[in-house]
Write a protein that holds these residues in place. Structure first.
Motif, PDB file in Angstrom:
ATOM      1  N   PHE A 106       0.775  -1.329  -0.044  1.00 52.51           N
ATOM      2  CA  PHE A 106      -0.110   0.086  -0.156  1.00 52.51           C
ATOM      3  C   PHE A 106       0.844   1.316   0.221  1.00 52.51           C
ATOM      4  CE2 PHE A 106      -1.892   3.556   2.581  1.00 52.51           C
ATOM      5  CZ  PHE A 106      -3.073   3.762   1.758  1.00 52.51           C
ATOM      6  N   LEU A 107       1.750   1.372   0.906  1.00 46.84           N
ATOM      7  CA  LEU A 107       2.702   2.482   0.978  1.00 46.84           C
ATOM      8  C   LEU A 107       3.693   2.609  -0.252  1.00 46.84           C
ATOM      9  CD1 LEU A 107       4.295   1.877   4.500  1.00 46.84           C
ATOM     10  CD2 LEU A 107       2.552   3.415   3.718  1.00 46.84           C
ATOM     11  N   ASP A 108       3.874   1.727  -1.051  1.00 40.24           N
ATOM     12  CA  ASP A 108       4.533   1.649  -2.446  1.00 40.24           C
ATOM     13  C   ASP A 108       3.464   2.553  -3.471  1.00 40.24           C
ATOM     14  OD1 ASP A 108       6.921   0.848  -1.431  1.00 40.24           O
ATOM     15  OD2 ASP A 108       6.736  -1.453  -2.055  1.00 40.24           O
ATOM     16  N   GLU A 109       2.445   1.735  -3.385  1.00 43.10           N
ATOM     17  CA  GLU A 109       1.150   2.280  -4.389  1.00 43.10           C
ATOM     18  C   GLU A 109       0.968   3.762  -4.229  1.00 43.10           C
ATOM     19  OE1 GLU A 109      -1.893  -0.328  -3.754  1.00 43.10           O
ATOM     20  OE2 GLU A 109      -0.821  -2.250  -4.630  1.00 43.10           O
ATOM     21  N   GLU A 110       1.115   4.223  -3.027  1.00 46.81           N
ATOM     22  CA  GLU A 110       0.721   5.540  -2.643  1.00 46.81           C
ATOM     23  C   GLU A 110       2.183   6.569  -2.897  1.00 46.81           C
ATOM     24  OE1 GLU A 110      -2.393   6.963  -1.959  1.00 46.81           O
ATOM     25  OE2 GLU A 110      -2.818   5.334  -2.656  1.00 46.81           O
ATOM     26  N   GLY A 111       3.371   5.942  -3.194  1.00 48.32           N
ATOM     27  CA  GLY A 111       4.396   6.702  -3.353  1.00 48.32           C
ATOM     28  C   GLY A 111       4.944   7.361  -2.250  1.00 48.32           C
ATOM     29  N   VAL A 112       4.861   6.467  -1.057  1.00 48.83           N
ATOM     30  CA  VAL A 112       5.390   7.346   0.166  1.00 48.83           C
ATOM     31  C   VAL A 112       6.999   7.061   0.047  1.00 48.83           C
ATOM     32  CG1 VAL A 112       5.514   6.847   2.723  1.00 48.83           C
ATOM     33  CG2 VAL A 112       3.345   6.552   1.488  1.00 48.83           C
ATOM     34  N   GLU A 113       7.595   8.067   0.345  1.00 55.48           N
ATOM     35  CA  GLU A 113       9.105   8.324   0.372  1.00 55.48           C
ATOM     36  C   GLU A 113       9.647   7.069   1.277  1.00 55.48           C
ATOM     37  OE1 GLU A 113       9.807  12.243   1.430  1.00 55.48           O
ATOM     38  OE2 GLU A 113       9.532  11.922   3.446  1.00 55.48           O
ATOM     39  N   GLU A 114      10.823   6.789   0.748  1.00 63.16           N
ATOM     40  CA  GLU A 114      11.490   5.730   1.365  1.00 63.16           C
ATOM     41  C   GLU A 114      11.494   5.810   2.779  1.00 63.16           C
ATOM     42  OE1 GLU A 114      13.008   1.743   1.424  1.00 63.16           O
ATOM     43  OE2 GLU A 114      11.823   2.686  -0.083  1.00 63.16           O
ATOM     44  N   SER A 115      12.089   7.027   3.346  1.00 58.68           N
ATOM     45  CA  SER A 115      12.438   7.239   4.823  1.00 58.68           C
ATOM     46  C   SER A 115      11.141   7.295   5.595  1.00 58.68           C
ATOM     47  CB  SER A 115      13.239   8.673   4.999  1.00 58.68           C
ATOM     48  OG  SER A 115      12.217   9.646   4.545  1.00 58.68           O
ATOM     49  N   SER A 116      10.263   7.932   4.986  1.00 57.89           N
ATOM     50  CA  SER A 116       8.869   7.868   5.784  1.00 57.89           C
ATOM     51  C   SER A 116       8.137   6.298   5.793  1.00 57.89           C
ATOM     52  CB  SER A 116       7.814   8.742   5.185  1.00 57.89           C
ATOM     53  OG  SER A 116       8.190  10.064   5.325  1.00 57.89           O
ATOM     54  N   LYS A 117       8.153   5.649   4.691  1.00 55.83           N
ATOM     55  CA  LYS A 117       7.918   4.179   4.745  1.00 55.83           C
ATOM     56  C   LYS A 117       8.481   3.407   5.648  1.00 55.83           C
ATOM     57  CE  LYS A 117       8.649   0.482   1.606  1.00 55.83           C
ATOM     58  NZ  LYS A 117       9.192  -0.178   0.334  1.00 55.83           N
ATOM     59  N   MET A 118      10.023   3.448   5.654  1.00 56.34           N
ATOM     60  CA  MET A 118      10.463   2.646   6.733  1.00 56.34           C
ATOM     61  C   MET A 118      10.265   2.976   7.963  1.00 56.34           C
ATOM     62  SD  MET A 118      12.045   0.674   4.662  1.00 56.34           S
ATOM     63  CE  MET A 118      12.830  -0.365   5.922  1.00 56.34           C
ATOM     64  N   LYS A 119      10.003   4.177   8.341  1.00 55.06           N
ATOM     65  CA  LYS A 119       9.594   4.679   9.694  1.00 55.06           C
ATOM     66  C   LYS A 119       8.336   4.088  10.103  1.00 55.06           C
ATOM     67  CE  LYS A 119      11.780   9.170  10.619  1.00 55.06           C
ATOM     68  NZ  LYS A 119      11.213  10.581  10.884  1.00 55.06           N
ATOM     69  N   ILE A 120       7.352   4.030   9.171  1.00 54.36           N
ATOM     70  CA  ILE A 120       5.998   3.347   9.419  1.00 54.36           C
ATOM     71  C   ILE A 120       6.070   1.938   9.532  1.00 54.36           C
ATOM     72  CG2 ILE A 120       3.871   2.933   8.364  1.00 54.36           C
ATOM     73  CD1 ILE A 120       3.928   5.853   7.109  1.00 54.36           C
ATOM     74  N   LEU A 121       6.703   1.311   8.707  1.00 55.08           N
ATOM     75  CA  LEU A 121       6.838  -0.244   8.869  1.00 55.08           C
ATOM     76  C   LEU A 121       7.658  -0.608  10.068  1.00 55.08           C
ATOM     77  CD1 LEU A 121       7.851  -1.187   5.206  1.00 55.08           C
ATOM     78  CD2 LEU A 121       5.744  -1.280   6.432  1.00 55.08           C
ATOM     79  N   ARG A 122       8.796   0.143  10.450  1.00 51.51           N
ATOM     80  CA  ARG A 122       9.462   0.038  11.765  1.00 51.51           C
ATOM     81  C   ARG A 122       8.452  -0.040  12.997  1.00 51.51           C
ATOM     82  NH1 ARG A 122      13.923   2.747   9.703  1.00 51.51           N
ATOM     83  NH2 ARG A 122      13.560   4.384  11.138  1.00 51.51           N
ATOM     84  N   ILE A 123       7.753   1.065  13.013  1.00 53.13           N
ATOM     85  CA  ILE A 123       6.638   1.333  14.039  1.00 53.13           C
ATOM     86  C   ILE A 123       5.792   0.358  14.103  1.00 53.13           C
ATOM     87  CG2 ILE A 123       4.704   2.976  14.910  1.00 53.13           C
ATOM     88  CD1 ILE A 123       6.125   5.090  13.495  1.00 53.13           C
ATOM     89  N   ILE A 124       5.024  -0.319  13.057  1.00 47.14           N
ATOM     90  CA  ILE A 124       4.160  -1.332  13.023  1.00 47.14           C
ATOM     91  C   ILE A 124       4.942  -2.487  13.313  1.00 47.14           C
ATOM     92  CG2 ILE A 124       2.666  -2.684  11.576  1.00 47.14           C
ATOM     93  CD1 ILE A 124       2.354   0.044   9.900  1.00 47.14           C
ATOM     94  N   LYS A 125       6.085  -3.039  12.890  1.00 44.72           N
ATOM     95  CA  LYS A 125       6.667  -3.973  13.492  1.00 44.72           C
ATOM     96  C   LYS A 125       7.091  -4.157  15.013  1.00 44.72           C
ATOM     97  CE  LYS A 125      10.592  -6.995  12.114  1.00 44.72           C
ATOM     98  NZ  LYS A 125      11.995  -7.241  11.520  1.00 44.72           N
ATOM     99  N   GLY A 126       7.394  -2.900  15.500  1.00 45.65           N
ATOM    100  CA  GLY A 126       7.714  -2.852  16.887  1.00 45.65           C
ATOM    101  C   GLY A 126       6.679  -2.729  17.886  1.00 45.65           C
ATOM    102  N   MET A 127       5.493  -2.786  17.295  1.00 39.52           N
ATOM    103  CA  MET A 127       4.263  -2.352  18.474  1.00 39.52           C
ATOM    104  C   MET A 127       3.959  -3.391  19.158  1.00 39.52           C
ATOM    105  SD  MET A 127       2.505   0.645  17.383  1.00 39.52           S
ATOM    106  CE  MET A 127       0.655   0.132  17.618  1.00 39.52           C
ATOM    107  N   GLY A 128       4.101  -4.705  18.956  1.00 44.70           N
ATOM    108  CA  GLY A 128       3.601  -5.976  19.817  1.00 44.70           C
ATOM    109  C   GLY A 128       4.241  -6.173  21.069  1.00 44.70           C
ATOM    110  N   PHE A 129       3.022  -6.529  21.984  1.00 46.60           N
ATOM    111  CA  PHE A 129       3.738  -6.803  23.555  1.00 46.60           C
ATOM    112  C   PHE A 129       4.640  -8.221  23.263  1.00 46.60           C
ATOM    113  CE2 PHE A 129       2.732  -9.258  27.532  1.00 46.60           C
ATOM    114  CZ  PHE A 129       3.148  -8.054  28.284  1.00 46.60           C
ATOM    115  N   LYS A 130       4.463  -9.005  22.552  1.00 43.72           N
ATOM    116  CA  LYS A 130       5.412 -10.303  22.423  1.00 43.72           C
ATOM    117  C   LYS A 130       6.747  -9.854  21.996  1.00 43.72           C
ATOM    118  CE  LYS A 130       4.537 -10.883  17.366  1.00 43.72           C
ATOM    119  NZ  LYS A 130       3.763  -9.601  17.065  1.00 43.72           N
TER     120      LYS A 130
END
Length: 337
Positions: free
Chosen positions: A197-221
């Motif tokens: 989705f982020l690629d399709e929306e043309g989100v710049e690489e630095s912002s895209k990586m921030k968003i993905l890192r946030i999501i990946k690190g969210m879990g209690f596990k």
């Protein structure tokens, strides 16, 4: 002579439940999920003459939508007044969100920021439509609202931050954080939905990586596994805190039992004790566990794991509410109440 019938609005359908923890520090009730706005809309078309013969204020100016609600509120009983107050706050919140997006381009290169948000909301609704109510789209709307609110309270994370992308990163990460959740994964390809989705929306690489890192690190596990958070962006704290705030308090209790019921878990068994030596692997398996034990294994620990001062402050009240609930629960279970 023909008489025009005044419009009738049944305010009882605006809210099904008014929770103790719905009041914020600003005096406005907590923002409600997007379906709520669909119920509020009929109120906005109220004919002022239904509450005031002139439909104008002291300066002889026509009523605004907000004023119509406030005037209509003056003749209502207490519960209905509270419901209309939520409607007014929803208008104010919606206006602020719109002002924050108008005229801005997205953090990518395709379309406007408003369009990107709308597409993300549609993606959430589609991807999570088969989830139970503990992890549905309404949960995401609450997390988004909380994350933006926390970001405004935190120093360096405001609408006027030198980093103009900050609030956009917060909003997108909050919206997309539960897509591809391992608990609801139906196909391995779903893990790539957010990145695609982020690629399709043309989100710049630095912002895209921030968003993905946030999501990946969210879990209690991941916190149980001792995953380092040193490389996580500053926006991470408000998004994770928002998600954890929605896991505690009155809403958290409702979500906990909803999820347990969807997995046919035992409500409570005094013979099954909460696990104290909880690892990431054991947490993900949840073998022979009860719904009430989830409070002790996770929910009651979240207050001390909040990353932001704003999150810590809000967690205090919600945490206390859960403690009071559990005291009452055990007394009723044992027949002492």
């Amino acid at each position: 002579m023909a008489f025009r019938r005044a419009p009738c609005v049944h305010l009882g359908v605006i809210l099904q439940l008014v929770m103790r923890s719905s009041q914020t520090s600003t005096g406005c009730p907590q923002p409600y999920s997007r379906p709520f706005h669909g119920i509020v809309r009929p109120l906005l078309s109220l004919n002022p003459s239904a509450t005031d013969p002139n439909g104008k204020d002291e300066q002889n100016k026509p009523f605004t939508r907000k004023k119509r609600l406030q005037v209509f509120q003056s003749n209502l009983p207490l519960q209905s007044k509270y419901q209309v107050k939520i409607s007014v706050c929803s208008l104010e919140r919606e206006k602020k969100l719109k002002q924050g997006r108008e005229g801005k381009r997205t953090i990518g290169s395709v379309g406007s920021w408003e369009e990107t948000v709308r597409k993300a909301e549609k993606l959430v609704e589609e991807a999570m439509k088969d989830n139970d109510a503990s992890h549905d789209a309404a949960h995401v709307w609450r997390v988004r609202d909380l994350a933006l609110s926390l970001a405004r309270e935190e120093q360096g994370l405001s609408l006027h931050s030198s980093n103009s992308n900050t609030m956009q990163i917060v909003e997108l990460a909050a919206l997309l954080h539960d897509i591809g959740d391992y608990k609801y994964l139906r196909d391995p390809s779903e893990e790539k939905i957010v990145e695609n989705f982020l690629d399709e929306e043309g989100v710049e690489e630095s912002s895209k990586m921030k968003i993905l890192r946030i999501i990946k690190g969210m879990g209690f596990k991941d916190e149980l596994a001792g995953s380092a958070n040193n490389d996580l962006p500053p926006e991470f704290g408000v998004v994770q805190d928002a998600d954890r705030l929605d896991a505690i308090g009155a809403i958290g209790i409702a979500r906990c039992f909803t999820f347990g019921g969807s997995r046919n878990r035992v409500l409570h068994d005094p013979n099954i004790q909460p696990r104290s030596d909880l690892s990431k692997e054991k947490y993900m398996k949840k073998d022979e566990q009860t719904t009430v034990n989830h409070f002790h294994e996770k929910l009651l620990k979240l207050k001390s794991l909040m990353k932001t001062k704003a999150g810590q402050k809000r967690a205090e009240r919600r945490h206390k509410f859960m403690e009071e609930f559990l005291v009452e629960f055990y007394e009723e279970w044992d027949g002492r109440a």
